[in-house]
Write a protein that holds these residues in place. Structure first.
Motif, PDB file in Angstrom:
ATOM      1  N   SER A 169       0.832  -1.201   0.000  1.00 24.73           N
ATOM      2  CA  SER A 169       0.000   0.000   0.000  1.00 24.73           C
ATOM      3  C   SER A 169       0.868   1.253   0.000  1.00 24.73           C
ATOM      4  O   SER A 169       0.589   2.215  -0.734  1.00 24.73           O
ATOM      5  N   ARG A 170       1.956   1.233   0.800  1.00 21.08           N
ATOM      6  CA  ARG A 170       2.871   2.379   0.820  1.00 21.08           C
ATOM      7  C   ARG A 170       3.557   2.551  -0.529  1.00 21.08           C
ATOM      8  O   ARG A 170       3.703   3.668  -1.025  1.00 21.08           O
ATOM      9  N   LYS A 172       2.441   1.597  -3.417  1.00 25.82           N
ATOM     10  CA  LYS A 172       1.457   2.106  -4.373  1.00 25.82           C
ATOM     11  C   LYS A 172       1.203   3.590  -4.147  1.00 25.82           C
ATOM     12  O   LYS A 172       1.092   4.365  -5.108  1.00 25.82           O
ATOM     13  N   GLU A 173       1.145   3.975  -2.869  1.00 27.10           N
ATOM     14  CA  GLU A 173       0.929   5.388  -2.550  1.00 27.10           C
ATOM     15  C   GLU A 173       2.117   6.219  -3.029  1.00 27.10           C
ATOM     16  O   GLU A 173       1.941   7.311  -3.594  1.00 27.10           O
ATOM     17  N   ASN A 176       1.935   6.439  -6.778  1.00 29.71           N
ATOM     18  CA  ASN A 176       0.918   7.416  -7.181  1.00 29.71           C
ATOM     19  C   ASN A 176       1.417   8.839  -6.969  1.00 29.71           C
ATOM     20  O   ASN A 176       1.187   9.737  -7.790  1.00 29.71           O
ATOM     21  N   HIS A 177       2.131   9.031  -5.824  1.00 25.23           N
ATOM     22  CA  HIS A 177       2.680  10.356  -5.530  1.00 25.23           C
ATOM     23  C   HIS A 177       3.708  10.754  -6.582  1.00 25.23           C
ATOM     24  O   HIS A 177       3.730  11.898  -7.056  1.00 25.23           O
TER      25      HIS A 177
END
Length: 528
Positions: A169-170, A172-173, A176-177
């Motif tokens: 999740s990190r 992916k975050e 995305n960032h």
């Protein structure tokens, strides 16, 4: 079942519920050890998990064991713990003095019990306890510890899965960032639409180009926001991309939301998911300023060529005019003429003078300079602006442009004229190189305080015999005849007007380098 067994059974159920609720692995391991001490009254315990290599056990939590025992490397099948992990079944040894492969744990150990940690039909580790007393553990202890180990294994596996989920999740975050940063940083306008031509994303570059903020664009029908796209043919192209799944590109004069006409290049690419076209990505590049600068450069070359032609014609006319004027003066001074003859000679003198004035004006025009708008200029910033304008030309041939710019003092020049110079040097490199070539633009400050900006490419280079000729007017090495032969001549002429130099040399590893040298400008004193 005895009352004691019932209490133990209830305790194990409660323990299972508690462990299942813990998602932090370190906290979970600490709690498992605490339960083994408080519920089972074990004097020591150690938990080893199978490493990622699948053949080694590593200690992750313990109490009652020395640091040396914790750091001991144990392979599957080695010792009591290694056998429990390899075979997936508990081992209970009443007398360790009879165990030849015992791996030392606590001091003076006489008995040992090891049970595997099994989750999803896979051994993930071992729970081990020892005692200095022989036959210290019973089969009931082994059964109870096996139940606890089963609950602990499921909880440990869940904690690891939760940690992996958090990591993914990190990542992916962060991805995305990063994607958002890239989309926000590029000078291109980028947006996406779905199959119904509804806007699904809108980057900062698009917001600046269109003067429409992101929040007002998202979720809106594209043709409602830009009705001119139909008549410009873009809407039809988008429908075709959505239908065929094939990318398209076009160049057009687009009337923006504010009513201004802008020259744009657009790349329409299908957005696919599992082989199905779900939308389209539209990349918009505004090339208005680049085309204007390019037109200025071409116009400058045309004017320079016209000026040289004018100068040549004026010189060719002046030579015979001088002869005519001299001969006419001799005739006027040496003979007596009738009135009509004298009138003709005087008329010749007047017309010669008129033609000489005309040729003087032609020469004056040919040597006249452009309006010189000098200002304090950062050449590094100018390089950045030119590269932004040249991005399409570079991408078209997949040319990689890299920079190595150091802090420079300002120079006192006409910024627009030097933009034209830099564009000319980059275009020459692009036209000389094959696709996927490289351009390195670097800057430095020499010991004498002069500013250097170099343009190096890995193209075919320039033969030594031509290096002195390329700066002469009307000389071109292009075989297709597309060059006027005035570009480098004008570049050097303009640079010399600013007490600078333009030279060419071989680039390391092949290709050539053009070096622009200018005197630095002292902002404090307003002089070189």
């Amino acid at each position: 079942m005895t009352e004691q067994d019932e209490k133990l059974s209830r305790a194990l159920i409660d323990i299972g519920k508690e462990l299942a609720a813990i998602t932090d692995l370190d906290h979970l391991l600490t709690r498992i050890l605490k339960i083994s001490r408080e519920v089972f009254h074990f004097e020591n315990a150690i938990i080893r998990l199978v490493k990622k290599d699948g053949v080694t056990l590593e200690s992750v939590a313990s109490y009652g064991y020395s640091r040396a025992a914790e750091d001991e490397t144990i392979r599957l099948g080695q010792g009591v713990m290694g056998k429990a992990a390899q075979d997936g079944k508990p081992y209970l040894l009443d007398d360790l003095s009879q165990a030849a492969d015992y791996i030392p744990g606590i001091d003076d150990a006489r008995s040992e019990m090891a049970v595997p940690l099994i989750a999803r039909e896979r051994v993930i580790g071992v729970f081990n306890v020892e005692s200095p007393r022989p036959a210290a553990f019973s089969s009931d202890d082994c059964d109870a510890l096996t139940i606890l180990a089963g609950q602990a294994a499921i909880a440990i596996d869940n904690a690891n899965l939760y940690a992996d989920l958090c990591r993914v999740s990190r990542e992916k975050e962060n991805l995305n960032h990063l994607n958002n940063q890239i989309l926000a940083s590029v000078s291109l306008g980028i947006y996406t639409i779905d199959r119904s031509l509804t806007i699904t994303s809108w980057n900062d570059g698009m917001a600046k180009m269109s003067h429409i903020p992101i929040e007002k664009a998202l979720g809106k029908p594209l043709l409602e926001m830009f009705p001119t796209l139909e008549e410009e043919g873009i809407a039809g192209r988008l429908r075709r991309v959505l239908e065929t799944g094939q990318a398209e590109s076009l160049r057009l004069l687009h009337r923006g939301h504010a009513g201004q006409n802008r020259l744009q290049k657009r790349k329409l690419t299908p957005l696919k998911e599992k082989g199905r076209t779900t939308g389209a990505v539209v990349v918009v590049e505004d090339v208005t300023e680049f085309e204007q600068l390019l037109a200025q450069t071409v116009q400058s070359e045309k004017l320079a060529e016209l000026g040289r032609m004018s100068a040549g014609i004026a010189h060719e006319i002046n030579n015979p005019l001088s002869v005519i004027s001299f001969a006419n003066q001799v005739l006027l001074n040496e003979y007596n003429y009738q009135a009509d003859q004298l009138e003709l000679l005087e008329r010749i003198d007047v017309e010669v003078e008129r033609l000489q004035n005309l040729t003087s004006e032609l020469l004056s025009y040919s040597s006249a300079k452009q309006e010189d708008r000098r200002d304090v200029t950062d050449l590094n910033a100018t390089v950045g602006e030119v590269l932004a304008l040249m991005r399409y030309e570079l991408n078209k041939k997949q040319i990689s442009a890299q920079t190595d710019l150091v802090e420079l003092p300002a120079v006192l020049v006409d910024k627009n004229r030097f933009k034209q110079i830099f564009i000319n040097l980059i275009l020459n490199a692009v036209q000389a190189m094959d696709p996927q070539g490289k351009i390195m633009i670097s800057s430095r400050l020499s010991d004498d305080g002069k500013v250097h900006v170099s343009f190096c490419d890995n193209g075919p280079g320039i033969p030594d015999k031509l290096k002195n000729r390329i700066f002469k007017p009307f000389f071109t090495s292009r075989k297709d005849g597309s060059g006027t032969g005035l570009g480098l001549y004008l570049c050097r002429k303009i640079i010399k007007d600013y007490q600078g130099e333009l030279s060419v040399s071989d680039a390391p590893g092949g290709g050539c380098c053009f070096d622009v040298v200018l005197p630095g400008y002292d902002n404090k004193y307003g002089k070189d």
